[in-house]
Write a protein that holds these residues in place. Structure first.
Motif, mmCIF file in Angstrom:
data_model
loop_
_atom_site.group_PDB
_atom_site.id
_atom_site.type_symbol
_atom_site.label_atom_id
_atom_site.label_comp_id
_atom_site.label_asym_id
_atom_site.label_seq_id
_atom_site.Cartn_x
_atom_site.Cartn_y
_atom_site.Cartn_z
ATOM 1 N N HIS A 46 -2.282 7.083 7.457
ATOM 2 C CA HIS A 46 -2.571 5.728 6.982
ATOM 3 C C HIS A 46 -3.737 5.109 7.744
ATOM 4 O O HIS A 46 -4.590 4.428 7.154
ATOM 5 C CB HIS A 46 -1.339 4.827 7.137
ATOM 6 N N LEU A 47 -3.781 5.326 9.047
ATOM 7 C CA LEU A 47 -4.879 4.779 9.854
ATOM 8 C C LEU A 47 -6.220 5.354 9.419
ATOM 9 O O LEU A 47 -7.226 4.630 9.333
ATOM 10 C CB LEU A 47 -4.636 5.070 11.339
ATOM 11 N N ASP A 48 -6.250 6.655 9.132
ATOM 12 C CA ASP A 48 -7.491 7.280 8.671
ATOM 13 C C ASP A 48 -7.918 6.729 7.319
ATOM 14 O O ASP A 48 -9.100 6.468 7.086
ATOM 15 C CB ASP A 48 -7.311 8.803 8.581
ATOM 16 N N GLN A 56 -5.847 -0.400 1.972
ATOM 17 C CA GLN A 56 -5.995 -1.581 2.811
ATOM 18 C C GLN A 56 -4.909 -1.599 3.873
ATOM 19 O O GLN A 56 -3.880 -0.914 3.753
ATOM 20 C CB GLN A 56 -5.937 -2.840 1.938
ATOM 21 N N ASP A 57 -5.153 -2.373 4.911
ATOM 22 C CA ASP A 57 -4.224 -2.432 6.041
ATOM 23 C C ASP A 57 -2.811 -2.719 5.531
ATOM 24 O O ASP A 57 -2.559 -3.777 4.948
ATOM 25 C CB ASP A 57 -4.667 -3.536 7.004
ATOM 26 N N PRO A 58 -1.872 -1.783 5.728
ATOM 27 C CA PRO A 58 -0.509 -1.983 5.191
ATOM 28 C C PRO A 58 0.246 -3.108 5.865
ATOM 29 O O PRO A 58 1.321 -3.493 5.385
ATOM 30 C CB PRO A 58 0.162 -0.627 5.428
ATOM 31 N N LEU A 65 3.152 -1.515 -0.019
ATOM 32 C CA LEU A 65 3.658 -0.988 -1.286
ATOM 33 C C LEU A 65 2.602 -0.145 -1.989
ATOM 34 O O LEU A 65 2.903 0.906 -2.573
ATOM 35 C CB LEU A 65 4.095 -2.134 -2.199
ATOM 36 N N GLN A 66 1.354 -0.593 -1.923
ATOM 37 C CA GLN A 66 0.268 0.125 -2.584
ATOM 38 C C GLN A 66 -0.050 1.446 -1.889
ATOM 39 O O GLN A 66 -0.706 2.307 -2.476
ATOM 40 C CB GLN A 66 -0.968 -0.766 -2.636
ATOM 41 N N ALA A 67 0.405 1.597 -0.649
ATOM 42 C CA ALA A 67 0.123 2.816 0.119
ATOM 43 C C ALA A 67 1.282 3.796 0.096
ATOM 44 O O ALA A 67 1.228 4.820 0.786
ATOM 45 C CB ALA A 67 -0.201 2.447 1.565
ATOM 46 N N ARG A 68 2.314 3.547 -0.686
ATOM 47 C CA ARG A 68 3.502 4.395 -0.632
ATOM 48 C C ARG A 68 3.209 5.829 -1.089
ATOM 49 O O ARG A 68 3.902 6.771 -0.695
ATOM 50 C CB ARG A 68 4.636 3.781 -1.451
ATOM 51 N N TRP A 69 2.175 6.016 -1.891
ATOM 52 C CA TRP A 69 1.833 7.362 -2.354
ATOM 53 C C TRP A 69 1.475 8.289 -1.198
ATOM 54 O O TRP A 69 1.598 9.513 -1.326
ATOM 55 C CB TRP A 69 0.658 7.307 -3.342
ATOM 56 N N VAL A 70 1.086 7.728 -0.058
ATOM 57 C CA VAL A 70 0.653 8.549 1.078
ATOM 58 C C VAL A 70 1.791 9.452 1.547
ATOM 59 O O VAL A 70 1.583 10.626 1.879
ATOM 60 C CB VAL A 70 0.144 7.656 2.226
#
Length: 849
Positions: A46-48, A56-58, A65-70
């Motif tokens: 996530h940091l990368d 965007q910064d979680p 929520l938008q980063a959950r695919w990671v």
């Protein structure tokens, strides 16, 4: 000789779901890397991705929520390196200090190993795979969701609906990232600790365990050293093992010649120290530290060395019979009973690769300034590392450390899981053993309680009972018998409810979460022996809210507000904050400005935490702790349990908690038909002064005051005086407060008060506060009772004090530099119930004439 080549730095990274080639195909030696991104190691995906602008910064808005695919992708890390000649001619290993989580490791296109435990290192021998010149290293990682995908979930966490999705109990990684009431689901993935290539041709240190054994009279200590060594040759190897302990009073040395069998072995040494200087927790003495150096010699040459700092002290839990029933539960350090004051520590970021030692240092400094002497490292987070425990060692902070098992059943009835956990526990216990601050190992958080009350036995009965009652105690006895072990938190002796108030430790959640949900005055009758959870929610300051709420969502119950809110606040029947405001203030948060709501939410949290702390401190040592939930945040929140928020701002509750934890304090409390005046003294010496106490009308028209000589015994709570509760009833609880002051050298040294009417029912008077300077002190005074003088509602100033009361006619002073303008009062809590606020400032000349 041993050697290391760091492989930290810039790697390449790519995420794949396997639909454009298998994850393994991206670990081949020859790969088209044009679609790879740059990544930092140590680091986290996530940091990368934030650095690359892909997410965007979680921590802000609803970006998590938008980063959950990671968490749903496989992530391939790649880099090349050239090993030195020594690594090619000796036995060599790749070492990953922290892989999160399920990893396949490839060297030059060959899969050389797997790993799936974030808490212990991955060490893979690569002697036969390493080659001259450039080597290609690739690591295929996934967050653990695939690793546990076909495992059962719900049977280990009945009622935990999301357990069907993530099966966290199978995954040996921090559990809070799957979602807790104070942290959202953000499942980390990455190489989050250092990586290196290591080589050796004779022998190497693996770990060194260190623990002291202190004689009862403290005149002699035996420092036990257990060197875990690997002989990398195929023959018995004669070595000399030298250990040197350097302390303030000199150096102590021991040397032993041993024959190492091939492979790993444990060699034990002892160092005798006469008249040792002891490590003490705050405020009972100095945290004296020693430096231990271990060297390994083969044929007169040093082939490896390792260094650790340690301290000499004893730890035990006093569980002697209590005179009113049950047992005591008191930590004794060097034979002395210690009242444990502090909070629960959770990982300092939702992405636990992010915090560095400087962030730890700031948090520990703030804890010390708040008069903590204890941190409980909670069992759903991350094991403490050396950086954190080094700071606790230096500061004199005791650490109660849960093993990382929390609020679920764990599948230790599965042999492969149990083997993995045994290795984890053994590694962690050895690695952290040198730290004197680490006082207690605890098996888990609330799992015993769950077995009693939370239906943990309905689908798969007690699969992990033997883990906490057999396996972990057996490992600790073997690896580090110097520290007490407690099977769970809370826990009581067999046959008793785990959260029984009169024995063991307690989580008194009857306030906030239980039958006294909004009534924090219920703490006043709580007799818990060792409370180490329990707390109150309070809103973060406006400055913090504005840092993570989008401009268009800076209002009560906006979508981002709710996403960052504590889960305990919202229930189908309503919101906790609204219940609290109605009971205590008579207001509806939906009708308030955000500024007003933030201020009064913080004030109520402060009131609740001070009630918690004061109740337990006045019972010292019938009760032996006041450890609240929780100290620090993992991400920015709307309502939170903490006194220091994610951005390291002091919340409004910070200074009231700091004052409540003062080593010397005075506390008025009700017992039966009396109001007791109790002095607490944690110092070595008797404290002598004057106690002034009685009743004060809120409008300042009358003060019924008594005087008493106060002689406070060291390390004890002392009843100084008392007066009839009926006297207060005559004055009316709505018109008068009980108060108590310690008077020393002509001024108020400590002050406290007790209320018996909700704030909304009190007859508050219009504040009229005077502020002036006397030398390096700022003096505040009012002719009426003033509740909640606040200088900095945003928590951004480094103030010596804030959110304090003014008793009618009694001055309150705070340190204030002479070259600094007099402090300005920003808010007064009682002003909203009167007719506004009025403050005046005067020069020294004006007030001295």
């Amino acid at each position: 000789m041993t050697g290391k080549l760091s492989l930290n730095g810039i790697w390449k990274i790519k995420g794949t779901d396997g639909r454009r080639g298998t994850p393994a195909s991206y670990c081949a030696e020859a790969v088209d890397e044009r679609t790879f991104l740059q990544a930092k190691v140590p680091g986290e995906v996530h940091l990368d991705l934030v650095r690359q602008g892909i997410i965007q910064d979680p921590r802000v808005a609803m970006h998590a929520l938008q980063a959950r695919w990671v968490e749903e992708l496989f992530w391939i890390y790649r880099r090349t390196f050239t090993p030195p000649k020594e690594a090619l001619s000796q036995r060599s290993w790749l070492v990953f200090q922290g892989l999160d989580l399920a990893a396949e490791i490839y060297l030059n296109g060959q899969r050389i190993g797997t790993h799936a435990n974030a808490f212990r290192p991955c060490r893979i021998e690569v002697s036969e795979f390493l080659r001259e010149g450039e080597n290609t290293l690739a690591v295929c990682l996934e967050s653990g969701l695939y690793h546990a995908g076909e495992r059962p979930g719900l049977i280990y966490q009945p009622g935990g609906l999301d357990a069907i999705l993530h099966k966290r109990m199978w995954l040996r990684k921090p559990q809070y990232q799957f979602g807790w009431d104070w942290n959202p689901r953000l499942v980390n993935v990455g190489i989050y600790r250092p990586v290196w290539l290591e080589w050796a041709d004779t022998a190497r240190f693996d770990q060194v365990s260190v623990y002291p054994e202190l004689s009862r009279d403290h005149r002699q200590a035996t420092v036990h050293i257990r060197a875990h060594i690997e002989n990398v040759t195929n023959e018995t190897l004669p070595v000399t093992l030298v250990a040197e302990l350097a302390g303030p009073e000199g150096n102590f040395l021991t040397e032993e010649k041993v024959s190492l069998p091939p492979g790993p072995s444990t060699q034990e040494l002892e160092i005798q120290v006469q008249d040792p200087l002891l490590w003490w927790p705050r405020p009972h003495g100095l945290p004296i530290l020693y430096t231990l150096s271990c060297k390994l010699f083969v044929e007169g040459q040093i082939v490896d060395s390792i260094q650790r700092r340690t301290g000499i002290r004893s730890v035990e839990i006093d569980r002697s019979p209590h005179p009113t029933g049950g047992e005591h539960f008191t930590l004794r350090i060097n034979g002395k009973p210690i009242f444990a004051k502090g909070g629960n520590w959770v990982p300092a970021d939702m992405i636990y690769a992010a915090p560095d030692k400087e962030r730890y240092r700031q948090l520990i400094n703030l804890a010390v300034q708040a008069n903590f002497n204890t941190l409980r490292i909670w069992g759903g987070g991350l094991y403490a590392d050396h950086d954190l425990l080094d700071l606790c060692d230096e500061a004199g902070l005791l650490v109660w450390h849960d093993f990382i098992f929390a609020c679920a059943q764990y599948p230790s009835d599965d042999p492969s899981f149990l083997r993995d956990v045994r290795e984890e526990i053994t590694y962690i216990v050895r690695e952290l053993s040198p730290h004197p601050s680490l006082a207690v190992w605890c098996g888990n958080n609330e799992i015993e309680w769950g077995a009693w009350d939370w239906h943990f036995d309905t689908l798969h009965a007690h699969p992990d009972h033997a883990l906490y009652h057999l396996e972990i105690p057996r490992i600790l006895q073997q690896e580090d018998p110097s520290r007490p072990y407690w099977p769970s938190s809370p826990y009581s002796p067999p046959g008793h409810h785990p959260n029984a108030p009169t024995m063991g430790d307690q989580h008194p959640w009857h306030v906030t979460l239980g039958e006294n949900r909004e009534n924090f005055w219920a703490y006043r009758s709580d007799e818990s022996r060792f409370p180490n959870e329990g707390g109150a929610l309070g809103l973060s300051s406006l400055a913090t809210l504005y840092d993570f709420l989008p401009p268009e969502e800076r209002y009560y119950l906006s979508p981002s507000w709710l996403f960052h809110d504590n889960e305990m606040c919202e229930r189908a029947q309503g919101f906790m904050g609204e219940e609290w405001f109605q009971r205590w203030l008579g207001w509806n948060p939906a009708e308030m400005t955000l500024e007003d709501y933030a201020f009064y939410s913080g004030v109520l949290q402060a009131e609740a935490l001070v009630e918690y702390i004061s109740n337990f401190r006045r019972r010292m040592f019938s009760t032996s702790s006041a450890i609240f939930w929780m100290y620090n945040d993992s991400w920015p929140v709307t309502h939170g349990w903490t006194i220091v928020d994610y951005y390291l701002r002091r919340k409004l509750a910070y200074h009231p908690v700091r004052r409540a934890f003062d080593p010397i304090q005075i506390i008025p409390a009700i017992e039966g038909d009396k109001v007791l005046i109790i002095g607490v003294n944690e110092t070595h010496d008797v404290w002598r002064g004057e106690a002034r106490f009685g009743l004060a009308r809120f409008d300042g028209s009358k003060r019924i005051e008594q005087l008493a000589y106060a002689e406070l015994a060291p390390n004890a709570a002392t009843v100084i005086a008392h007066f009839p509760l009926s006297d207060w009833e005559k004055e009316s609880f709505k018109r008068a407060a009980a108060y108590a002051v310690l008077w020393h050298e002509g001024r108020v040294f400590r002050q406290n008060r007790l209320l018996l009417a909700p704030y909304k029912e009190i007859s508050w008077a219009k504040p009229n506060v005077k502020v002036w300077r006397e030398g390096d002190q700022a003096i505040f005074k009012s002719d009426v009772f003033v509740w909640g003088v606040c200088l900095d509602p945003l928590g951004e100033q480094d103030l010596p004090d804030d959110l304090f009361d003014l008793l009618p006619g009694l001055p309150w002073s705070i340190p204030w530099p002479q070259d600094k303008p007099l402090p300005k009062i920003a808010r007064i809590a009682s002003a909203a119930f009167g007719q506004g606020e009025r403050t005046s400032s005067s020069s020294d000349e004006d007030c001295n004439g």
